[in-house]
Design a protein around this motif. Structure first.
Motif, short mmCIF file in Angstrom:
data_model
loop_
_atom_site.label_atom_id
_atom_site.label_comp_id
_atom_site.label_asym_id
_atom_site.label_seq_id
_atom_site.Cartn_x
_atom_site.Cartn_y
_atom_site.Cartn_z
N HIS A 22 -7.56 10.57 -11.74
CA HIS A 22 -6.44 11.43 -11.38
C HIS A 22 -5.12 10.79 -11.78
N PHE A 23 -4.10 11.64 -12.02
CA PHE A 23 -2.76 11.14 -12.32
C PHE A 23 -1.75 11.87 -11.44
N PHE A 24 -1.28 11.17 -10.40
CA PHE A 24 -0.23 11.72 -9.56
C PHE A 24 1.10 11.18 -10.10
N THR A 25 1.53 11.76 -11.23
CA THR A 25 2.70 11.19 -11.92
C THR A 25 3.99 11.39 -11.15
N LYS A 26 3.95 12.19 -10.10
CA LYS A 26 5.14 12.41 -9.29
C LYS A 26 5.16 11.50 -8.06
N ALA A 27 4.30 10.49 -8.04
CA ALA A 27 4.27 9.58 -6.90
C ALA A 27 3.83 8.19 -7.35
N CYS A 28 4.41 7.17 -6.75
CA CYS A 28 4.05 5.78 -7.06
C CYS A 28 4.32 4.92 -5.84
N VAL A 29 3.46 3.93 -5.62
CA VAL A 29 3.63 3.03 -4.48
C VAL A 29 3.57 1.58 -4.95
N THR A 30 4.38 0.73 -4.33
CA THR A 30 4.41 -0.69 -4.66
C THR A 30 4.42 -1.53 -3.39
N LEU A 31 3.45 -2.43 -3.30
CA LEU A 31 3.42 -3.43 -2.22
C LEU A 31 4.09 -4.68 -2.76
N CYS A 32 5.10 -5.16 -2.04
CA CYS A 32 5.91 -6.30 -2.53
C CYS A 32 5.84 -7.47 -1.55
N LEU A 33 5.48 -8.65 -2.06
CA LEU A 33 5.48 -9.88 -1.30
C LEU A 33 6.52 -10.81 -1.92
N VAL A 34 7.51 -11.20 -1.14
CA VAL A 34 8.63 -11.99 -1.67
C VAL A 34 8.82 -13.27 -0.85
N ARG A 35 9.07 -14.34 -1.55
CA ARG A 35 9.41 -15.60 -0.90
C ARG A 35 10.85 -15.95 -1.27
N TYR A 36 11.68 -16.21 -0.24
CA TYR A 36 13.09 -16.50 -0.44
C TYR A 36 13.39 -17.96 -0.07
N LYS A 37 14.49 -18.46 -0.63
CA LYS A 37 15.00 -19.78 -0.26
C LYS A 37 16.47 -19.63 0.10
N GLY A 42 18.31 -24.46 2.52
CA GLY A 42 17.16 -24.65 1.64
C GLY A 42 15.84 -24.26 2.27
N ALA A 43 15.89 -23.71 3.50
CA ALA A 43 14.67 -23.28 4.17
C ALA A 43 14.09 -22.05 3.47
N GLU A 44 12.76 -21.93 3.48
CA GLU A 44 12.10 -20.81 2.83
C GLU A 44 11.49 -19.86 3.86
N PHE A 45 11.44 -18.58 3.52
CA PHE A 45 10.80 -17.60 4.38
C PHE A 45 10.25 -16.48 3.51
N SER A 46 9.28 -15.75 4.05
CA SER A 46 8.60 -14.70 3.29
C SER A 46 8.83 -13.33 3.91
N VAL A 47 8.86 -12.33 3.07
CA VAL A 47 9.04 -10.94 3.50
C VAL A 47 8.04 -10.07 2.75
N GLU A 48 7.49 -9.09 3.43
CA GLU A 48 6.53 -8.16 2.83
C GLU A 48 6.92 -6.74 3.17
N PHE A 49 6.90 -5.84 2.19
CA PHE A 49 7.23 -4.44 2.43
C PHE A 49 6.56 -3.56 1.39
N THR A 50 6.50 -2.27 1.66
CA THR A 50 5.91 -1.29 0.74
C THR A 50 6.92 -0.20 0.45
N LYS A 51 7.03 0.19 -0.81
CA LYS A 51 7.94 1.25 -1.22
C LYS A 51 7.14 2.39 -1.85
N LEU A 52 7.42 3.61 -1.41
CA LEU A 52 6.75 4.80 -1.94
C LEU A 52 7.80 5.71 -2.54
N SER A 53 7.60 6.11 -3.78
CA SER A 53 8.56 7.00 -4.43
C SER A 53 7.91 8.35 -4.71
#
Length: 284
Positions: A22-37, A42-53
């Motif tokens: 199937h091709f749902f070309t009018k929809a897309c989802v992204t799971l994002c895992l990010v590590r920041y400093k 200089g401390a590091e922390f992580s964030v996780e979120f999902t974006k649906l368009s």
């Protein structure tokens, strides 16, 4: 006890069905895992979120893709918390389109120390020339540590996030499609078929690992002996006949999707023209 049914939420459904066939070309989802400093301590922390368009249904109306939304969220966090992204993992239901590849390249140029990992379930638009060239350019960026189709690792990642659980049968079929789309991606990136063994990541990390699916179908365990009660530990390599059947299914699905969009565009155009004619007649 093994779960023998496939379950998913709204996001998991797109990961599971996109490009299969199937091709749902009018929809897309992204799971994002990010590590920041942090810039100061200089401390590091992580964030996780999902974006649906969800794309606009009107001809010529442009919408944001989920990758664009994810990068905007990362930059907003950097500005708000005074930090810099050092690792970005993007797991999407489509490969980045031409515009999103350009956005990723610009994002990387501004963050030379940030490592980027991109995995997706299928190739956007089946790998037409315009988007294929964009993927080649993105693959050439030194900071891009991974640009590949999902393997069992990524499917486990979605399972652990409770977005999608695949039954043994569905998982087997999913790995067949992974083989098909990996073949497509290899052709796009002009990599020799002998180099088809990709380098992946342990879930949620950025440490290079050997692939779940090797050229001879062996699925090595991540930690010691595989757990035989977990079907996510086993790999599969599709045959040439299976790849041919899947290729025909994808082409048919893309033709149907293009025909549907053409009908929608023509219908909306006719409706708009008819409305203006109606208005002009009554004004006169």
């Amino acid at each position: 006890m093994l779960q023998n049914t496939t379950t998913y939420n709204q996001n998991g459904e797109l990961f599971y069905k996109q490009g299969r066939p199937h091709f749902f070309t009018k929809a897309c989802v992204t799971l994002c895992l990010v590590r920041y400093k942090r810039n100061n301590a200089g401390a590091e922390f992580s964030v996780e979120f999902t974006k649906l368009s969800r794309a606009f249904q009107f001809p010529g109306k442009k919408s944001l893709h989920s990758e664009d939304m994810a990068l905007s969220e990362i930059m907003r966090t950097e500005w708000t918390h005074g930090c810099a992204a050092i690792t970005v993992e993007l797991y999407s239901s489509f490969s980045p389109c031409e515009e999103c590849c350009t956005l990723l390249q610009d994002f990387i140029k501004q963050r030379p120390r940030c490592r980027v990992f991109v995995a997706f379930t299928c190739v956007y638009r089946g790998g037409d020339r315009r988007h294929s060239c964009a993927l080649q350019k993105l693959n050439g960026c030194s900071n891009v540590q991974l640009l590949d189709i999902f393997t069992a690792k990524e499917w486990r990642l979605l399972r652990d996030r409770q977005q999608l659980f695949l039954s043994p049968v569905a998982f087997h079929v999913t790995l067949m499609w992974d083989c098909y789309w990996r073949r497509k991606l290899i052709e796009i990136l002009t990599i020799s078929p002998q180099m088809a063994v990709n380098t992946g990541m342990v879930l949620g990390t950025v440490e290079p690992q050997t692939s779940d699916i090797t050229t001879d179908g062996v699925s090595p365990s991540r930690r010691g002996l595989p757990d035989i009660t977990d079907h996510y530990n086993f790999g599969y390599v599709a045959t040439e006949d299976e790849l041919k059947v899947m290729d025909d299914l994808v082409k048919d699905a893309m033709r149907r999707e293009d025909r549907k969009h053409l009908i929608l565009s023509v219908s909306l155009t006719v409706a708009i023209v008819a409305f203006f004619i109606y208005v002009l007649i009554h004004l006169v």
